[in-house]
Design a protein around this motif. Structure first.
Motif, mmCIF file in Angstrom:
data_model
loop_
_atom_site.group_PDB
_atom_site.id
_atom_site.type_symbol
_atom_site.label_atom_id
_atom_site.label_comp_id
_atom_site.label_asym_id
_atom_site.label_seq_id
_atom_site.Cartn_x
_atom_site.Cartn_y
_atom_site.Cartn_z
ATOM 1 N N PHE A 105 0.843 -1.198 0.000
ATOM 2 C CA PHE A 105 0.000 0.000 0.000
ATOM 3 C C PHE A 105 0.885 1.259 0.000
ATOM 4 C CE2 PHE A 105 -2.292 3.284 2.380
ATOM 5 C CZ PHE A 105 -3.493 3.340 1.695
ATOM 6 N N ILE A 106 1.918 1.221 0.824
ATOM 7 C CA ILE A 106 2.835 2.371 0.880
ATOM 8 C C ILE A 106 3.642 2.476 -0.413
ATOM 9 C CG2 ILE A 106 4.873 3.320 2.056
ATOM 10 C CD1 ILE A 106 3.752 2.160 4.668
ATOM 11 N N LEU A 107 4.135 1.332 -0.893
ATOM 12 C CA LEU A 107 4.967 1.368 -2.111
ATOM 13 C C LEU A 107 4.193 1.951 -3.293
ATOM 14 C CD1 LEU A 107 6.984 -1.999 -1.903
ATOM 15 C CD2 LEU A 107 7.561 0.239 -0.958
ATOM 16 N N HIS A 108 2.892 1.647 -3.365
ATOM 17 C CA HIS A 108 2.073 2.241 -4.440
ATOM 18 C C HIS A 108 2.096 3.754 -4.356
ATOM 19 C CE1 HIS A 108 -0.553 -1.646 -4.930
ATOM 20 N NE2 HIS A 108 0.686 -1.773 -5.333
ATOM 21 N N HIS A 109 1.977 4.264 -3.149
ATOM 22 C CA HIS A 109 2.002 5.723 -2.981
ATOM 23 C C HIS A 109 3.357 6.299 -3.380
ATOM 24 C CE1 HIS A 109 -1.773 5.248 -0.866
ATOM 25 N NE2 HIS A 109 -1.917 6.542 -0.977
ATOM 26 N N LEU A 110 4.410 5.560 -3.048
ATOM 27 C CA LEU A 110 5.755 6.049 -3.390
ATOM 28 C C LEU A 110 5.908 6.140 -4.904
ATOM 29 C CD1 LEU A 110 8.074 4.282 -0.788
ATOM 30 C CD2 LEU A 110 6.572 6.247 -0.535
ATOM 31 N N MET A 111 5.332 5.182 -5.608
ATOM 32 C CA MET A 111 5.380 5.222 -7.076
ATOM 33 C C MET A 111 4.604 6.421 -7.605
ATOM 34 S SD MET A 111 5.146 1.238 -8.142
ATOM 35 C CE MET A 111 5.607 1.540 -9.839
ATOM 36 N N VAL A 112 3.460 6.678 -6.993
ATOM 37 C CA VAL A 112 2.664 7.840 -7.421
ATOM 38 C C VAL A 112 3.466 9.129 -7.215
ATOM 39 C CG1 VAL A 112 0.565 9.170 -6.968
ATOM 40 C CG2 VAL A 112 0.478 6.683 -6.960
ATOM 41 N N LYS A 113 4.270 9.145 -6.174
ATOM 42 C CA LYS A 113 5.111 10.314 -5.881
ATOM 43 C C LYS A 113 6.322 10.402 -6.815
ATOM 44 C CE LYS A 113 3.235 11.940 -1.996
ATOM 45 N NZ LYS A 113 2.639 13.279 -2.006
ATOM 46 N N GLY A 114 6.525 9.372 -7.627
ATOM 47 C CA GLY A 114 7.667 9.387 -8.541
ATOM 48 C C GLY A 114 8.954 8.923 -7.900
ATOM 49 N N MET A 115 8.831 8.180 -6.791
ATOM 50 C CA MET A 115 10.039 7.697 -6.106
ATOM 51 C C MET A 115 10.572 6.426 -6.772
ATOM 52 S SD MET A 115 9.102 8.368 -2.116
ATOM 53 C CE MET A 115 10.801 8.374 -1.546
ATOM 54 N N LEU A 116 11.818 6.130 -6.500
ATOM 55 C CA LEU A 116 12.444 4.900 -6.987
ATOM 56 C C LEU A 116 12.272 3.867 -5.882
ATOM 57 C CD1 LEU A 116 15.750 6.572 -8.235
ATOM 58 C CD2 LEU A 116 13.646 6.184 -9.535
ATOM 59 N N VAL A 117 11.327 2.975 -6.084
ATOM 60 C CA VAL A 117 10.957 2.037 -5.023
ATOM 61 C C VAL A 117 11.978 0.912 -4.910
ATOM 62 C CG1 VAL A 117 9.195 0.362 -4.350
ATOM 63 C CG2 VAL A 117 8.516 2.603 -5.180
ATOM 64 N N TYR A 118 12.359 0.610 -3.658
ATOM 65 C CA TYR A 118 13.446 -0.350 -3.454
ATOM 66 C C TYR A 118 13.234 -1.168 -2.182
ATOM 67 C CZ TYR A 118 18.222 -2.087 -3.343
ATOM 68 O OH TYR A 118 19.332 -2.898 -3.339
ATOM 69 N N SER A 119 13.649 -2.438 -2.247
ATOM 70 C CA SER A 119 13.591 -3.271 -1.037
ATOM 71 C C SER A 119 14.858 -4.102 -0.869
ATOM 72 C CB SER A 119 12.398 -4.227 -1.125
ATOM 73 O OG SER A 119 12.660 -5.199 -2.130
ATOM 74 N N GLY A 120 15.658 -4.144 -1.904
ATOM 75 C CA GLY A 120 16.773 -5.094 -1.907
ATOM 76 C C GLY A 120 16.368 -6.371 -2.617
ATOM 77 N N GLY A 121 15.069 -6.736 -2.492
ATOM 78 C CA GLY A 121 14.567 -7.942 -3.156
ATOM 79 C C GLY A 121 15.343 -9.170 -2.725
ATOM 80 N N SER A 122 15.660 -10.023 -3.703
ATOM 81 C CA SER A 122 16.446 -11.211 -3.359
ATOM 82 C C SER A 122 17.878 -11.059 -3.874
ATOM 83 C CB SER A 122 15.787 -12.460 -3.939
ATOM 84 O OG SER A 122 15.436 -12.235 -5.289
ATOM 85 N N ALA A 123 18.220 -9.843 -4.300
ATOM 86 C CA ALA A 123 19.534 -9.612 -4.925
ATOM 87 C C ALA A 123 20.700 -9.938 -4.008
ATOM 88 C CB ALA A 123 19.626 -8.150 -5.378
ATOM 89 N N TYR A 124 20.515 -9.766 -2.707
ATOM 90 C CA TYR A 124 21.634 -9.949 -1.777
ATOM 91 C C TYR A 124 21.577 -11.284 -1.043
ATOM 92 C CZ TYR A 124 22.277 -4.993 -2.589
ATOM 93 O OH TYR A 124 22.479 -3.775 -3.184
ATOM 94 N N GLY A 125 20.664 -12.164 -1.423
ATOM 95 C CA GLY A 125 20.556 -13.439 -0.713
ATOM 96 C C GLY A 125 19.918 -13.236 0.649
ATOM 97 N N GLN A 126 20.258 -14.110 1.583
ATOM 98 C CA GLN A 126 19.657 -14.056 2.927
ATOM 99 C C GLN A 126 20.138 -12.845 3.708
ATOM 100 O OE1 GLN A 126 17.272 -15.735 4.081
ATOM 101 N NE2 GLN A 126 17.148 -17.627 2.878
ATOM 102 N N PRO A 127 19.304 -12.176 4.473
ATOM 103 C CA PRO A 127 17.876 -12.423 4.543
ATOM 104 C C PRO A 127 17.158 -11.842 3.326
ATOM 105 C CG PRO A 127 18.446 -10.538 5.929
ATOM 106 C CD PRO A 127 19.713 -11.054 5.351
ATOM 107 N N PHE A 128 16.273 -12.632 2.721
ATOM 108 C CA PHE A 128 15.457 -12.129 1.615
ATOM 109 C C PHE A 128 14.468 -11.105 2.173
ATOM 110 C CE2 PHE A 128 16.195 -16.528 -0.230
ATOM 111 C CZ PHE A 128 17.152 -16.088 -1.135
ATOM 112 N N ILE A 129 14.456 -9.948 1.568
ATOM 113 C CA ILE A 129 13.490 -8.922 1.988
ATOM 114 C C ILE A 129 12.764 -8.491 0.723
ATOM 115 C CG2 ILE A 129 13.164 -6.713 3.150
ATOM 116 C CD1 ILE A 129 15.921 -7.154 4.495
ATOM 117 N N HIS A 130 11.699 -9.188 0.402
ATOM 118 C CA HIS A 130 11.104 -9.013 -0.919
ATOM 119 C C HIS A 130 10.420 -7.674 -1.108
ATOM 120 C CE1 HIS A 130 11.123 -13.575 -1.950
ATOM 121 N NE2 HIS A 130 12.307 -13.025 -1.922
ATOM 122 N N LEU A 131 9.555 -7.300 -0.212
ATOM 123 C CA LEU A 131 8.831 -6.026 -0.376
ATOM 124 C C LEU A 131 9.309 -4.971 0.608
ATOM 125 C CD1 LEU A 131 5.181 -7.366 -0.895
ATOM 126 C CD2 LEU A 131 6.877 -6.766 -2.624
ATOM 127 N N GLY A 132 9.675 -5.427 1.777
ATOM 128 C CA GLY A 132 10.134 -4.534 2.833
ATOM 129 C C GLY A 132 10.269 -5.346 4.104
#
Ligand SMILES: Cc1cc2nc3c(=O)[nH]c(=O)nc-3n(C[C@H](O)[C@H](O)[C@H](O)COP(=O)(O)O)c2cc1C
Length: 163
Positions: A105-132
């Motif tokens: 819900f928050i990330l959607h708002h950040l996109m509306v604001k034109g922000m670059l949304v980021y979580s790290g995703g699975s790029a760094y391995g454990q701990p996986f933090i997919h959305l936040g």
């Protein structure tokens, strides 16, 4: 480089995790982090506008963010967040309680604001933090380290993008 963390916390848990995120960010050189409690209405506008990343923290309310965060978005026209790195984290009582929905819900708002949304995703391995980052009642203490890692990854990415 400045980073702001905006959060709401009625019972203190989200505040504790906001502090853990800040702790992780401070592991990265030249990062200056400030926390702003949305219930206090004491946002330093200059610091926020100079922040390269803005992170939002919420308790999960009925599988969404708390209304205080939504209110802030609805009334925050004066803040230009476009082009900044954006991320979100949540605390919740239960694994099935909808913390990921609160973050989305928050990330959607950040996109509306034109922000670059980021979580790290699975790029760094454990701990996986997919959305936040999410902290639940049952593993609250153990989650602190993961929130630090979340903060560290966001700060690293901000430095990579904006230095
Ligand atoms: C009005 C209200 C609604 C809530 N809804 C949920 C929910 O849908 N799912 C959940 O897991 N926890 C829910 N909770 C629990 C909070 O998300 C949880 O206790 C959170 O960590 C509180 O954060 P705080 O201490 O920063 O206020 C709710 C709490 C309140 C007061």
């Amino acid at each position: 480089m400045k980073i702001s963390i905006l959060y709401y916390s009625k019972g203190g848990k989200t505040k504790i995790m906001a502090e853990e995120v800040a702790l992780g960010m401070k592991q990265i050189q030249n990062i200056e982090v400030r926390l702003f409690d949305l219930s206090c209405n004491e946002i330093d506008e200059k610091f926020l506008s100079e922040s390269k990343a803005v992170v939002f923290g919420t308790p999960t309310y009925y599988a969404s963010s708390c209304w205080q965060i939504k209110k802030w978005f609805d009334e925050s026209h004066k803040y230009n967040l476009a082009g900044k790195l954006g991320a979100a984290f949540a605390t919740a009582d239960y694994a099935q309680g909808g913390a990921d929905c609160a973050i989305s819900f928050i990330l959607h708002h950040l996109m509306v604001k034109g922000m670059l949304v980021y979580s790290g995703g699975s790029a760094y391995g454990q701990p996986f933090i997919h959305l936040g980052a999410v902290a639940l009642k049952e593993n609250f203490e153990e989650s602190k380290r993961m929130f630090q890692v979340f903060g560290e990854r966001i700060a690293k990415k901000a430095v990579e993008l904006f230095s």
